[in-house]
Design a protein around this motif. Structure first.
Motif, mmCIF file in Angstrom:
data_model
loop_
_atom_site.group_PDB
_atom_site.id
_atom_site.type_symbol
_atom_site.label_atom_id
_atom_site.label_comp_id
_atom_site.label_asym_id
_atom_site.label_seq_id
_atom_site.Cartn_x
_atom_site.Cartn_y
_atom_site.Cartn_z
ATOM 1 N N PHE A 1 15.582 80.451 10.502
ATOM 2 C CA PHE A 1 16.508 81.351 11.176
ATOM 3 C C PHE A 1 17.883 80.706 11.249
ATOM 4 O O PHE A 1 17.983 79.499 11.418
ATOM 5 C CB PHE A 1 16.008 81.673 12.593
ATOM 6 N N GLU B 1 9.297 90.872 7.844
ATOM 7 C CA GLU B 1 8.558 90.181 8.894
ATOM 8 C C GLU B 1 8.326 88.720 8.555
ATOM 9 O O GLU B 1 8.425 88.299 7.403
ATOM 10 C CB GLU B 1 7.241 90.883 9.204
ATOM 11 N N VAL B 2 8.066 87.942 9.596
ATOM 12 C CA VAL B 2 7.798 86.519 9.397
ATOM 13 C C VAL B 2 6.687 86.123 10.348
ATOM 14 O O VAL B 2 6.625 86.595 11.483
ATOM 15 C CB VAL B 2 9.086 85.685 9.593
ATOM 16 N N LYS B 3 5.774 85.290 9.822
ATOM 17 C CA LYS B 3 4.605 84.905 10.614
ATOM 18 C C LYS B 3 4.584 83.406 10.847
ATOM 19 O O LYS B 3 4.961 82.641 9.963
ATOM 20 C CB LYS B 3 3.331 85.263 9.854
ATOM 21 N N ALA B 4 4.074 83.023 12.010
ATOM 22 C CA ALA B 4 3.852 81.595 12.271
ATOM 23 C C ALA B 4 2.532 81.460 13.001
ATOM 24 O O ALA B 4 2.098 82.375 13.693
ATOM 25 C CB ALA B 4 4.989 81.033 13.110
ATOM 26 N N THR C 1 3.752 87.235 14.878
ATOM 27 C CA THR C 1 4.475 87.957 13.835
ATOM 28 C C THR C 1 5.766 88.530 14.418
ATOM 29 O O THR C 1 5.725 89.265 15.402
ATOM 30 C CB THR C 1 3.610 89.116 13.292
ATOM 31 N N GLY D 1 9.385 80.007 9.664
ATOM 32 C CA GLY D 1 10.511 80.907 9.455
ATOM 33 C C GLY D 1 11.820 80.154 9.596
ATOM 34 O O GLY D 1 11.983 79.374 10.533
ATOM 35 N N ASN E 1 1.138 79.522 7.071
ATOM 36 C CA ASN E 1 2.330 80.329 7.315
ATOM 37 C C ASN E 1 3.588 79.475 7.347
ATOM 38 O O ASN E 1 3.820 78.702 8.284
ATOM 39 C CB ASN E 1 2.164 81.113 8.617
ATOM 40 N N ASP F 1 14.894 83.847 6.849
ATOM 41 C CA ASP F 1 13.960 84.818 7.416
ATOM 42 C C ASP F 1 14.539 85.664 8.534
ATOM 43 O O ASP F 1 13.999 86.725 8.830
ATOM 44 C CB ASP F 1 12.728 84.086 7.949
ATOM 45 N N ARG G 1 16.550 91.761 9.002
ATOM 46 C CA ARG G 1 15.580 90.697 9.312
ATOM 47 C C ARG G 1 15.342 90.552 10.809
ATOM 48 O O ARG G 1 16.179 90.932 11.625
ATOM 49 C CB ARG G 1 16.098 89.368 8.756
ATOM 50 N N PHE H 1 8.862 77.881 13.665
ATOM 51 C CA PHE H 1 10.175 78.487 13.418
ATOM 52 C C PHE H 1 11.210 77.363 13.427
ATOM 53 O O PHE H 1 11.150 76.474 14.272
ATOM 54 C CB PHE H 1 10.545 79.501 14.515
#
Ligand code: B12
Ligand code: SF4
Lengths: 440, 314
Positions: free
Chosen positions: A94, A71-74, A65, A92, A89, A126, A150, A284
């Protein structure tokens, strides 16, 4: 990897004492495997068994996280193919900015402000990746942080520089890019100090497995892998291999999400590279180009791939008011599949014409799909019209059907005695013109 | 720490389908093309090479369509009024095959004539679609099949309600069939069984599993293709056929590609967006196992071809 009921049974006392409320240890094990009971209900499990069971319950790909104002989760994925269960998930997205770029703040601001609506959901990028490329890195991180809430990825290999930049980001979880076998000690120390996640780079899976264990020994648990590779074919192969190693071979040392840089061969190819990364397992995705049309297409693709195949995206059945309708406004009928509802609602809303939109419960299917499946027939439509008491809202008892289901009009006339049934155009784009010219 | 990379070894493989008859086979195509033959999931070179790379078909119509996006009208220009010239331009744009879609306005004579003129204008293998209404499809495709014996066309689009007549015509005249089902593994199998039961060999059928555009149901098409390919590799014979998909048709129906005005600002530049829409729809399907990809815009053709090239380069 999740254990089967039989495997769990072997870890239980096997005395069948019934204190858990089940007649046998095996019955309890089966319930545990199905995640319907808690291990705590058995008072007699040994510590060794508890540890083994806890390990088996850990997700095969670690959840990472990144957190700032958002927030962004992978990670936490469990399947190779979305139809096997679902992907959880969303990778994200970027946007990379470079410290030496005088336009950096403006570029970040533009991407940060971006927001697009797709079937009722608002999507944004994200976060941002800030790269130390010779300019004032700490100043750049500060500038980007002032611009956006972010999460950030910091791209630098100098531990002291990263330390200064991370000291600006108190309370956040950032991602550091990237450690390799020669600099991992210093970078792991910084990551640990600031509770940041750390990207690792290596030439082979053997080397990755060594490196993740060494970094873990330094006290860093949150890792992300940059698998490298030279072209689409190789990226696909490596990405597939990493996912298989984590999920099918249960290789804990490789159970981490991955990061992919889409801008490797210029903006022309970026959309395609990012698309493959989204479909094929990246955690990501870093873009060098930000344009609204590219972001929109990728965000929609990501949403589509990560939609749960078991439940189509739906809206609540009901009667929706568009542009403040009154008793003389037309009544339009559609289904509760999100894409269908929004295709129609957006067209009508955009036209400025008022209407009542009756959304029937078609179990989340499009007009034709629902019709073919028997979920959008005269009976159901009549039920909706009566159930939502449409008659009480209008003067003239008249409804408009989607053109694709013109065949329903005869039956509907029988179901809805006293109502006029009109057949509208096939496509929602043509609705405003139809409402202006044909209704009234 | 030595890591062993898990490799799949599959009992099944995909059949090869060849399109386009050269003079040796009594046709006039400059060369024939072959798709299929895969023995593992798409582009996993560490398990097996890609035996035949996916091909791009460009869709043209017998009459200038009035419901296509202005962006397509702009790029093809006057050629849209002349299918033969349109086909030549499509070949220049990099097409491996041409799809010629007939329309309701065509008579059987017109249909034969326009097919012949396109065959005369390009040496590429040809796919011919009826207008999509059962009776009319039969009226047009049967004489076309008869008049082009030896050309090894692909005829479509066959669906469960409408396959017998077209399959019979393909069988008698050496053509291939495009068999479409609505995004369902069992329906696809069933149609393949019905068609092979009539006597058409399986290596003269391509499956069209139906697709949706990006944002309009692509996830269903994507997953059904992955499932069909997995079933085939696991040994289910009636799914072991190469797949043809129509992302061009689907993507250019979407509002995102079709119109430039009255759309949210966040959608960005119209032309760039439209190309992304078609390209990304196509790429997702390439990743899930498409063997022939039918597109409409030359820029998307270029990007998808480059992508395939990169995917098959080890
Ligand atoms: C995605 C899809 C599916 C998905 C479901 C998606 C979902 N949640 O609905 C899946 C794979 C599950 C599916 C299943 C089936 N499908 Co299906 N599917 C499609 C597909 C590819 C796209 C549908 C879609 O999402 N369209 C987009 C939405 C927005 O369109 P829409 O709802 O029609 O809305 C538009 C218009 O109708 C209009 N509109 C909507 N409301 C209103 C209201 C008014 C007043 C007006 C004027 C206009 C209007 O505006 C919208 C935009 O223009 C189509 C083929 C295609 N490419 O179109 C086939 C299609 C609809 N499916 C079909 C079939 C037969 C089936 C199945 C029965 C097959 C089977 N036996 O398994 C099943 C049925 C489901 C079941 N039994 O569970 C057929 C229907 C044939 C027919 N004419 O009867 C189609 C047309 C494919 C085909 N050519 O054969 N399907
Ligand atoms: S409480 Fe434990 S030991 Fe007793 S039956 Fe249940 S699982 Fe077996």
């Amino acid at each position: 990897m999740a254990l089967s009921g039989i495997q769990i049974y072997k870890l239980l006392p096997q005395t069948n004492c019934k204190e858990c409320g089940f007649p046998t240890c095996l019955a309890f094990a089966m319930k545990l495997a199905a995640k319907q009971v808690e291990l705590g209900s058995c008072p007699y499990v040994s510590d060794a068994s508890k540890k083994q069971l806890a390990e088996s319950a850990a997700p095969p790909i670690r959840l990472i996280t990144l957190k700032a104002g958002t927030e962004v989760k992978a990670g936490n994925e469990v399947v190779m193919f979305r139809h096997e269960k679902t992907f959880y998930n969303k990778p994200g997205l970027f946007v990379r900015v470079k410290a030496s770029d005088p336009e950096l703040a403006a570029k970040a601001a533009k991407a940060d402000a971006y927001k697009v609506n797709y079937v009722g959901m608002d999507f944004t990028v994200d976060g941002f990746a800030v790269e130390a490329d010779g300019g004032d890195f700490v100043g750049a991180v500060k500038a980007v942080r002032n611009m956006t809430r972010r999460p950030l990825i910091l791209i630098a290999d100098d531990a002291a520089l990263l330390d200064s930049a991370l000291s600006l980001l108190a309370g956040e979880s950032a991602l550091i890019y990237a450690a390799n076998s020669s600099n991992y000690e210093a970078l792991a120390d910084v990551a640990k100090k600031y509770k940041a996640a750390l990207v690792l780079k290596a030439d082979s899976f053997d080397a990755f497995a060594d490196l993740t264990q060494k970094v873990q020994a330094k006290g860093v648990e949150d890792m992300v892998l940059d698998l490298g590779g030279k072209n689409l074919g190789e990226w696909l192969a490596r990405s597939t291999q990493a996912r298989r190693l984590a999920i099918k071979a249960n290789q804990r040392a490789l159970g981490y999400p991955t990061i992919f840089f889409a801008g490797q061969s210029g903006p022309e190819k970026e959309a395609v590279y990012a698309a493959q990364a989204i479909a094929k397992y990246a955690g990501f995705v870093v873009l060098d180009t930000f344009t609204p049309e590219l972001a929109y297409a990728l965000l929609v693709l990501r949403e589509n791939i990560y939609t749960d195949p078991q439940k189509p995206i739906q809206v609540q059945p009901g009667i929706y008011e568009i542009n403040s309708p009154n008793a003389d406004s037309p009544v339009l009928v559609t289904t509760n599949f999100s894409i269908t509802y929004f295709s129609v609602a957006n067209e009508v809303e955009g036209s400025g014409l008022p209407a009542w939109l009756v959304v029937t419960d078609a179990e989340g299917m499009s007009v034709l799909t629902a019709w073919a499946a028997g979920k959008f027939d005269a009976e159901r439509i009549a039920k909706a019209i009566k159930g939502f008491d449409v008659a009480s809202k209008i003067n003239k008892k008249r409804i408009v059907l989607p053109g694709h289901v013109a065949v329903l009009s005869g039956e509907l006339e029988e179901e809805l005695a006293g109502w006029e049934i009109r057949v509208g155009p096939r496509e929602a784009v043509d609705l405003p013109a139809f409402m202006k010219q044909v209704l009234n | 720490m030595p890591i062993e990379i898990p490799k799949d070894k599959w009992p099944g493989s995909i059949k090869k389908v060849t399109l386009g008859g050269t003079s040796a086979e009594g046709g006039t195509r400059a060369k024939s093309v072959t798709v299929g033959g895969e023995t593992t999931l798409p582009y996993l070179h560490f398990e097996a090479p890609t035996p035949n790379k996916p091909l791009i078909a460009i869709e043209i119509k017998s009459h200038k369509p009035d419901d296509w996006s202005p962006l397509l009208a702009e790029i093809w220009g006057d050629a849209m009024n002349d299918p033969a010239r349109w086909a030549q331009k499509a070949e220049e744009a990099g097409a491996d095959l041409i799809v010629l879609a007939l329309t309701l306005a065509d008579s059987p004579d017109d249909a034969v004539k326009v097919v012949k003129s396109v065959l005369g204008a390009t040496g590429l293998p040809l796919i011919v679609w009826g207008p999509g209404q059962a009776e009319k499809d039969n009226d047009l495709l049967v004489p076309v099949a008869e008049a082009t014996k030896g050309e090894k066309l692909m005829l479509g689009i066959c669906e469960d309600k409408n396959y017998r007549t077209i399959v019979a015509a393909a069988m008698a005249n050496g053509h291939v069939i495009q068999a479409r089902t609505p995004m369902d593994v069992n329906l696809a199998k069933q149609l393949n069984i019905l068609i092979t039961d009539m006597g058409l060999p399986a290596d003269r059928i391509m499956m069209d599993p139906t697709t949706g555009a990006l944002g309009y149901g692509i996830e269903y098409g994507y997953s059904v293709m992955e499932r069909l390919r997995l079933a085939a590799l696991q040994g289910d014979a009636m799914t072991q056929l190469p797949m043809i998909v129509t992302p061009g048709f689907e993507a250019w129906k979407a509002k995102e590609s079709k119109v430039g005005e009255g759309v949210p600002e966040a959608w960005g530049d119209w032309k760039a967006r439209a190309i992304h829409w078609e390209t990304l729809t196509a790429i997702a399907l390439v990743e899930s196992g498409a063997d022939i990809i039918v597109l409409r815009h030359p820029e998307s053709v270029k990007r998808v071809k480059d992508t395939i090239e990169e995917l098959v380069t080890v």
